[in-house]
Design a protein around this motif. Structure first.
Motif, PDB file in Angstrom:
ATOM      1  N   SER B  49       0.835  -1.195   0.000  1.00  0.00           N
ATOM      2  CA  SER B  49       0.000   0.000   0.000  1.00  0.00           C
ATOM      3  C   SER B  49       0.874   1.251   0.000  1.00  0.00           C
ATOM      4  O   SER B  49       0.510   2.268  -0.581  1.00  0.00           O
ATOM      5  N   PHE B  50       2.068   1.154   0.621  1.00  0.00           N
ATOM      6  CA  PHE B  50       3.039   2.252   0.513  1.00  0.00           C
ATOM      7  C   PHE B  50       3.396   2.493  -0.953  1.00  0.00           C
ATOM      8  O   PHE B  50       3.386   3.610  -1.452  1.00  0.00           O
ATOM      9  N   ASN B  52       1.769   1.528  -3.564  1.00  0.00           N
ATOM     10  CA  ASN B  52       0.588   1.928  -4.309  1.00  0.00           C
ATOM     11  C   ASN B  52       0.422   3.437  -4.237  1.00  0.00           C
ATOM     12  O   ASN B  52       0.146   4.110  -5.227  1.00  0.00           O
ATOM     13  N   TRP B  53       0.621   3.952  -3.039  1.00  0.00           N
ATOM     14  CA  TRP B  53       0.468   5.369  -2.768  1.00  0.00           C
ATOM     15  C   TRP B  53       1.533   6.164  -3.520  1.00  0.00           C
ATOM     16  O   TRP B  53       1.260   7.178  -4.155  1.00  0.00           O
ATOM     17  N   ASN B  54       2.761   5.641  -3.486  1.00  0.00           N
ATOM     18  CA  ASN B  54       3.873   6.269  -4.195  1.00  0.00           C
ATOM     19  C   ASN B  54       3.586   6.267  -5.691  1.00  0.00           C
ATOM     20  O   ASN B  54       3.792   7.251  -6.393  1.00  0.00           O
ATOM     21  N   TYR B  56       0.725   6.111  -7.127  1.00  0.00           N
ATOM     22  CA  TYR B  56      -0.403   6.989  -7.429  1.00  0.00           C
ATOM     23  C   TYR B  56       0.117   8.379  -7.770  1.00  0.00           C
ATOM     24  O   TYR B  56      -0.362   9.030  -8.703  1.00  0.00           O
ATOM     25  N   ASN B 131      -0.238  -4.928  -9.155  1.00  0.00           N
ATOM     26  CA  ASN B 131      -1.351  -4.558  -8.276  1.00  0.00           C
ATOM     27  C   ASN B 131      -2.547  -5.490  -8.401  1.00  0.00           C
ATOM     28  O   ASN B 131      -3.643  -5.140  -8.020  1.00  0.00           O
TER      29      ASN B 131
END
Lengths: 166, 281
Positions: B49-50, B52-54, B56, B131
């Motif tokens: 999720s880290f 994923n956020w990066n 994004y 993902n």
């Protein structure tokens, strides 16, 4: 005391963020992978108990490993570096028993501090890249990686440290 | 006894050091048993999720390029569609003669679209994180391709993410063949350059030329036949060698990897089961 702990926690978080989100995405010519997260261990106060330094080194290395899928390699190299740290400080400086400086340009002096960083970054990168390759088949590539990455890491670390005020 | 305890206390730093180094080395070796370490790897939900956020945030910077690629692909598909429509119309019988109608063969492959959220090309053993995971139908050992060619093989799968071993990792070998004459060899990465890999097992009597195209052989259940692997950049045959030394330019650019397709071969289980029982008898 509390301030020192707080400073170190902030330093840890910042260095990890820069390492994982910025530096791990930089891939210059395949030979340059700078690792500056070790600055956290290098900046711990001189008289930090050795067991604590080693455990912090292990945790730091493991964090980087988890993010990079390189189980154990960074932990190994960082612990090795942390273990040799005090020996090297003793070798190149002569502090009194009751002094407990945080390593930097101001406390060590410019020449001594550069020597300190160069030696320890080199130890860390050598252990890291040899363990990553895990055979002598890639000897030439590993040597090049160690050399170029060390140079860039050293320059980055010295650059960051020179921005700091006394 | 007292001396021993004193000795241990005096050298406690050294023992902590030894303990931690042994622990790290155990982690390094256990990593070969990759299944166990899925908790510690980047298909772990928290770590992912880290990323994923990066991703994004970074994703915005690649939007225009991705758009362009999609547009190109779109036009290509539209052209194909038109072409096929034309052909279909030409084939359609004028009367109501239903005998000429042919039932299309059952589709064996399905593609699962996925986005790359972590990728490296500069290590000696590279990995890619996607993902999509078990909930989207991704399973270990599925092949991964993109529009340019072959990418790798799925290794670990968690609920929402999966880790792929790309061609750029000496842990896997890709079975491939020449498009021109069907000779089969295996492709291995030598750890040097993300653009090139080497092809082994091509015997000296095989006629090869610079620029020959390599495609997947279709002999494994991982990849269907005919997916581009690369072209021959350079080859070399020593007087004493039985096999060529071939340098292959990979079709896929791993540095710019963004969207990939996971291949779901529907009858893989059946095929493997059948082969297993046949070999055991």
């Amino acid at each position: 005391m509390a301030i020192t702990v707080f400073q170190n926690i902030i330093r840890f978080v910042l260095l990890m963020m820069v390492q994982i989100f910025v530096l791990n995405n930089i891939q210059l010519s395949g030979y340059i992978n700078p690792y500056i997260y070790i600055l956290f261990i290098l900046s711990l106060p001189y008289r930090t108990p050795q067991w604590l330094t080693l455990i912090l080194a292990f945790v730091t290395g493991l964090m980087v490993d988890i993010f990079m899928n390189t189980m154990g390699t960074h932990a190994f190299a960082t612990v090795l570096m942390a273990f040799t740290r005090n020996g090297i400080i003793n070798l190149i400086t002569d502090f009194e028993k009751d002094e407990n400086p945080t390593p930097s340009f101001y406390t060590f002096g410019i020449g001594v501090y550069i020597r300190y960083i160069v030696l320890l970054v080199f130890i860390h990168h050598t252990a890291l890249f040899f363990l990553e390759a895990f055979s002598l088949a890639h000897f030439g590539i590993v040597i090049k990686k160690i050399f170029f990455s060390s140079v860039v890491s050293i320059l980055l670390i010295l650059g960051i440290q020179s921005l700091k005020k006394k | 006894m007292k001396n021993l305890i004193n000795f241990l206390i005096h050298h406690s730093g050294f023992f902590v050091f030894l303990l931690l180094e042994i622990l790290s080395l155990m982690l390094v070796f256990n990593n070969r048993d990759y299944q166990k370490s899925v908790f510690f790897s980047s298909s772990n939900t928290i770590i992912s999720s880290f990323y994923n956020w990066n991703n994004y945030i970074v994703g915005f910077f690649n939007l225009s390029k991705s758009n362009q690629q999609l547009a190109e692909e779109n036009t290509q598909l539209k052209n194909q569609l038109l072409d096929l429509q034309n052909k279909l119309e030409a084939l359609q019988p004028s009367g109501t003669d239903s005998l000429s109608y042919k039932i299309p063969p059952e589709k064996q492959y399905r593609f699962i679209e996925a986005k790359v959220i972590n990728n490296s090309t500069n290590k000696l053993q590279n990995y890619i994180t996607l993902n999509k995971g078990a909930l989207d139908g991704v399973k270990p050992d599925m092949g991964v391709i993109n529009d340019e060619g072959i990418v790798g093989i799925v290794k670990n799968v968690s609920q929402h993410f999966s880790v792929v071993i790309p061609v750029l990792n000496p842990k896997i070998q890709i079975n491939c063949k020449f498009k021109r004459n069907n000779y089969i060899g295996s492709l291995v990465w030598d750890g040097k350059d993300y653009r090139f890999a080497s092809l082994t097992d091509i015997a000296r009597h095989v006629p090869i030329k610079m620029g020959d195209t390599l495609v997947t052989s279709g002999l494994t259940t991982t990849f269907p036949e005919g997916i581009p692997v690369g072209t021959i950049e350079n080859f070399n045959l020593k007087e004493s060698d039985a096999y060529y030394e071939i340098k292959v330019k990979l079709a896929t650019n791993f540095r710019t990897l963004s969207y990939v397709k996971v291949i779901d071969f529907k009858n893989a289980g059946e095929l493997k089961e059948l082969e297993k029982t046949a070999y055991e008898e």
